[in-house]
Design an enzyme around this catalytic site. Sequence first.
Site, PDB file in Angstrom:
ATOM      1  CG  MET A  96      43.940  39.751  48.356  1.00 41.73           C
ATOM      2  SD  MET A  96      44.024  40.565  49.941  1.00 41.73           S
ATOM      3  CE  MET A  96      44.419  39.179  51.015  1.00 41.73           C
ATOM      4  CE  LYS A 105      43.271  34.093  45.406  1.00 42.82           C
ATOM      5  NZ  LYS A 105      44.411  34.493  44.619  1.00 42.82           N
ATOM      6  N   PRO A 158      39.832  43.739  49.317  1.00 44.36           N
ATOM      7  CG  PRO A 158      42.146  43.759  49.050  1.00 44.36           C
ATOM      8  CD  PRO A 158      41.063  43.320  49.987  1.00 44.36           C
ATOM      9  CB  VAL A 159      37.290  45.855  44.449  1.00 47.34           C
ATOM     10  CG1 VAL A 159      36.783  45.570  43.043  1.00 47.34           C
ATOM     11  CG2 VAL A 159      36.129  45.843  45.446  1.00 47.34           C
ATOM     12  N   GLY A 191      42.056  42.992  43.738  1.00 42.81           N
ATOM     13  CA  GLY A 191      43.323  43.041  44.472  1.00 42.81           C
ATOM     14  C   GLY A 191      44.097  41.738  44.461  1.00 42.81           C
ATOM     15  CG  ASP A 248      40.683  31.877  42.868  1.00 42.80           C
ATOM     16  OD1 ASP A 248      41.380  30.842  42.740  1.00 42.80           O
ATOM     17  OD2 ASP A 248      41.090  33.018  42.597  1.00 42.80           O
TER      18      ASP A 248
END
Length: 340
Positions: free
Chosen positions: A127, A37, A122-123, A125, A164
């Site tokens: 997102m 996201k 991405p870890v 990150g 999330d």
Amino acid sequence: MRNSVLARKLTHERAAPTLGAVLAVVPQPVTVRVPAKVNLHLAVGDLRLDGYHELVSVFQALSVTDEVTVAATDAPGVQVYGEGAGTVPTDRRNLAWRAVLALAEHAGRRPAVRVVLRKGIPVAGGMAGGSADAAGTLVALAGLWRLDISREELAGLAAGLGSDVPFALHGGTALGTGRGESLVPVLTRHTFHWVVALDHRGLSTPDVYRELDRLRAHGSPPQRLGDVEPLLEALASGNPRQLALLLGNDLQAASVSLRPALRRTLRAGVDAGALAGMVSGSGPTCAFLCVDGDAAVRVAAELAGVGVCRTVRVASGPVPGARVVEDPRPVPPPEPLAHA
Ligand code: ATP
């Protein structure tokens, strides 16, 4: 003679259901694709007594995805592949494994499953990659165990796993309030085109919130985001230029304070032709909105050439939430597992 034919026939009939029964109790692995996201609007309220911040967030699911495969096994655990895999825990700290435990308890099943994560998100990150894996695991496991469970029930379990996680189930574009977990779908008329710039190291989400509290308590606090309505109107209009003027993230000042180099990345993306750039969630990933897909490819190429970030990807959104993949790649063989 008749008897021996009958005997053979009975033996054969007994053999066939036995094989069928074996296939029925060892179901095929299930693979789910689940999106990252970006927060188009992330307004962070003051720290609540329960330690959380009140949020108003507009999420958009992007075509940056993880794949989650679950398979029945006698040696349960988690395997992680892809970029940053080495930094992802494979024990019970892994959010995907917590999702296994939550659904197993809900369904009264033994958590006898292997979870294979292929990371494209991405870890650390900003997102929500871990949340995406939890959502993907819920959907995959519901399929593997053929549970008669509604999307609403899954969303309830998802909310218990993290704020999330419900959005990763849901996908699309949505307005989140509370800790971000109460979701309402948002009408969008357009596919928006993004460039995502990944940094060399992650940022810890709790550290970024702490930094925001510190900045707000001392000196000159960063300006707070205004009302979300104009952004919702821009999404409904589908005009990326209008949307670009309204993107905002209250956490950005804190991420940039902890990682000043992000300022250079944000400037480089806009200099390369993006309509706007912002830190995604708690960062350090930066997301750049572009006018169309061709512009996104040009911006990505130029940004990659400047060398301000580790990797650059082109993405689009909104995309759907966690969905079963009909033609999955083969599941990698079991590894010696860190038992969850
Ligand atoms: P957040 O969702 O908290 O904003 P983020 O999006 O910045 O976090 P994630 O990729 O979710 O980043 O990782 C945050 C941390 O969660 C990682 O440092 C990692 O140790 C841990 N983690 C637990 N499970 C996972 C998972 N399945 N994938 C990635 N990280 C995980």
